[in-house]
Design an enzyme around this catalytic site. Structure first.
Site, PDB file in Angstrom:
ATOM      1  N   LYS A 200       0.859  -1.030   0.009  1.00 33.75           N
ATOM      2  CA  LYS A 200       0.117   0.117   0.003  1.00 33.75           C
ATOM      3  C   LYS A 200       0.976   1.244  -0.056  1.00 33.75           C
ATOM      4  CE  LYS A 200      -3.678   2.430   2.587  1.00 33.75           C
ATOM      5  NZ  LYS A 200      -4.639   2.181   3.796  1.00 33.75           N
ATOM      6  N   ARG A 210     -10.569  10.245   1.277  1.00 36.51           N
ATOM      7  CA  ARG A 210     -10.419  11.012   2.428  1.00 36.51           C
ATOM      8  C   ARG A 210     -11.664  11.938   2.341  1.00 36.51           C
ATOM      9  NH1 ARG A 210      -3.749  11.597   2.364  1.00 36.51           N
ATOM     10  NH2 ARG A 210      -3.332   9.439   2.608  1.00 36.51           N
ATOM     11  N   ARG A 221       1.448  10.103   5.776  1.00 36.93           N
ATOM     12  CA  ARG A 221       1.473   8.422   6.239  1.00 36.93           C
ATOM     13  C   ARG A 221       2.723   7.960   5.651  1.00 36.93           C
ATOM     14  NH1 ARG A 221      -4.792   7.956   5.051  1.00 36.93           N
ATOM     15  NH2 ARG A 221      -5.422   8.539   6.988  1.00 36.93           N
ATOM     16  N   GLU A 237       7.101  -6.816   0.811  1.00 37.24           N
ATOM     17  CA  GLU A 237       6.091  -6.825   1.984  1.00 37.24           C
ATOM     18  C   GLU A 237       5.125  -7.838   1.854  1.00 37.24           C
ATOM     19  OE1 GLU A 237       5.363  -4.759   4.517  1.00 37.24           O
ATOM     20  OE2 GLU A 237       6.625  -2.911   4.387  1.00 37.24           O
ATOM     21  N   LYS A 252      -2.042  -1.753  -3.568  1.00 42.35           N
ATOM     22  CA  LYS A 252      -3.007  -0.618  -3.765  1.00 42.35           C
ATOM     23  C   LYS A 252      -2.142   0.759  -3.908  1.00 42.35           C
ATOM     24  CE  LYS A 252      -6.614   1.765  -0.721  1.00 42.35           C
ATOM     25  NZ  LYS A 252      -7.136   2.093   0.454  1.00 42.35           N
ATOM     26  N   SER A 278      -9.951   5.690  -5.257  1.00 38.68           N
ATOM     27  CA  SER A 278     -10.874   6.731  -5.391  1.00 38.68           C
ATOM     28  C   SER A 278     -10.300   7.844  -6.611  1.00 38.68           C
ATOM     29  CB  SER A 278     -11.052   7.562  -4.129  1.00 38.68           C
ATOM     30  OG  SER A 278      -9.662   8.030  -3.883  1.00 38.68           O
ATOM     31  N   TYR A 317     -14.887   1.042  -7.470  1.00 41.81           N
ATOM     32  CA  TYR A 317     -16.353   1.741  -6.954  1.00 41.81           C
ATOM     33  C   TYR A 317     -17.386   1.391  -8.390  1.00 41.81           C
ATOM     34  CZ  TYR A 317     -13.431   3.620  -3.318  1.00 41.81           C
ATOM     35  OH  TYR A 317     -12.694   3.835  -2.380  1.00 41.81           O
TER      36      TYR A 317
END
Length: 332
Positions: A200, A210, A221, A237, A252, A278, A317
């Site tokens: 990610k 958000r 982050r 990872e 992602k 998004s 979506y």
């Protein structure tokens, strides 16, 4: 004598007619390979539009019932639930409140469609903390990895008890898969599936999300999400999460990280998913609204590209709308 003026190899034969193109297609989409993310907001009795994501809404408990019923009817594989609480605090107490919005929504959705598709929940603190980070903070304001794992264990048990069949570990804490798996197994939830958001990235493409969760994040982050320039780290990872017992691993965002997705898919012996985020959604919608691209074809092509790169399942979506097109044979 061979006539060298005429091509000996004619690949166009396999593209000559719609039937031939359909027969020789290497990558096919199926509604069962799609998962629909859904936002459920506390304190609303109606669906609230999200400005930066045209066509996507924050649901109330009544409207989410209708949304998941539509998803099941379309044949999508699952729904991923995100909660939007009315109040937040430093440790994200609402995430482990059995009556908190995410857990309440999970019970509603599991009751409505739990046998028809896979009910999934986001396991992360960012929607529930007043600082907007994916974990609890230490005295210096840094995300405390190991203290956060304790909160994740608690979240896992409440979500599983609420009816979640698959937990989406999206916080990018070291050791999160092992911690959650141990907690689930210790409490008897041995059949609850763990999806690790393994690769990610700290991406600009999360902006509209958000808005959707009304994020309170200050700062960034980057201390726990991956550097967008790092390809090998994404694979590393994923391998760590597989070793810790993940049932599924995730990349992602999807569209900008197809190389990472292909790397993971090439070596993984468990399913590999990808999240079409998004920002990817919003860009296509904005361009289509201006008449710059063919919306339907762009949606289909973007998801096909993610599947072609190696994703077994795509969170999108557009999942229900795309499933409807596929069921009608619109791309035959």
């Amino acid at each position: 004598m061979i006539d060298t003026s005429s091509p000996l190899v004619r690949p166009r034969r396999l593209r000559s007619t719609p039937a031939m193109r359909r027969l020789t297609s290497e990558t096919r989409l199926n509604p069962a390979e799609l998962v629909l993310p859904l936002f459920v907001r506390e304190g609303t009795s109606e669906a609230l539009p999200i400005t930066s994501m045209p066509g996507v809404v924050q649901h109330g408990l009544d409207s989410v019932r209708r949304a998941v019923t539509d998803a099941a009817s379309a044949g999508v594989g699952g729904v991923m639930l995100f909660g939007v609480p009315e109040s937040r605090d430093a440790i994200g107490s609402g995430a482990t409140d059995p009556d908190g919005i995410l857990n309440a929504a999970t019970r509603v959705v599991a009751e409505e469609v739990g046998g028809a598709l896979v009910v999934q929940t986001d396991l992360c603190l960012d929607e529930f903390t007043d600082h907007g980070h994916c974990g609890v903070l230490d005295a210096l304001g840094r995300v405390d990895n190991d203290a956060t794992l304790e909160r994740y264990r608690e979240m896992a048990l409440v979500q599983a008890a609420s009816g979640s069949q698959l937990l989406g570990l999206s916080g990018m804490m070291d050791g999160q898969v092992a911690a959650v798996r141990e907690a689930l197994d210790g409490a008897g939830f041995i059949d609850t599936t763990v999806l690790a958001y393994s690769a990610k990235y700290a991406s600009a493409f999360y902006g509209p999300f958000r808005d959707a969760v009304e994020s309170t994040l200050v700062g960034d982050r980057r201390s726990y999400q991956l550097n967008p320039g790092n390809r090998r780290e994404g694979l590393h990872e994923a391998l760590v999460d597989i070793e810790e017992g993940a049932d599924i691993v995730m990349v992602k965002p999807a569209g900008g990280y197809l190389d990472v997705l292909a790397d993971v898919a090439a070596v993984s012996d468990i399913p590999v998913w990808a999240y079409q985020v998004s920002g990817e959604y919003a860009m296509v919608e904005a361009a289509a609204a201006n008449g710059w691209i063919d919306r339907k074809r762009a949606v289909h092509e973007s998801v096909t590209g993610i599947r072609r790169a190696g994703a077994d399942v795509v969170l999108s979506y557009w999942a229900v709308e795309l499933a409807g097109w596929l069921n009608r044979g619109d791309f035959a």
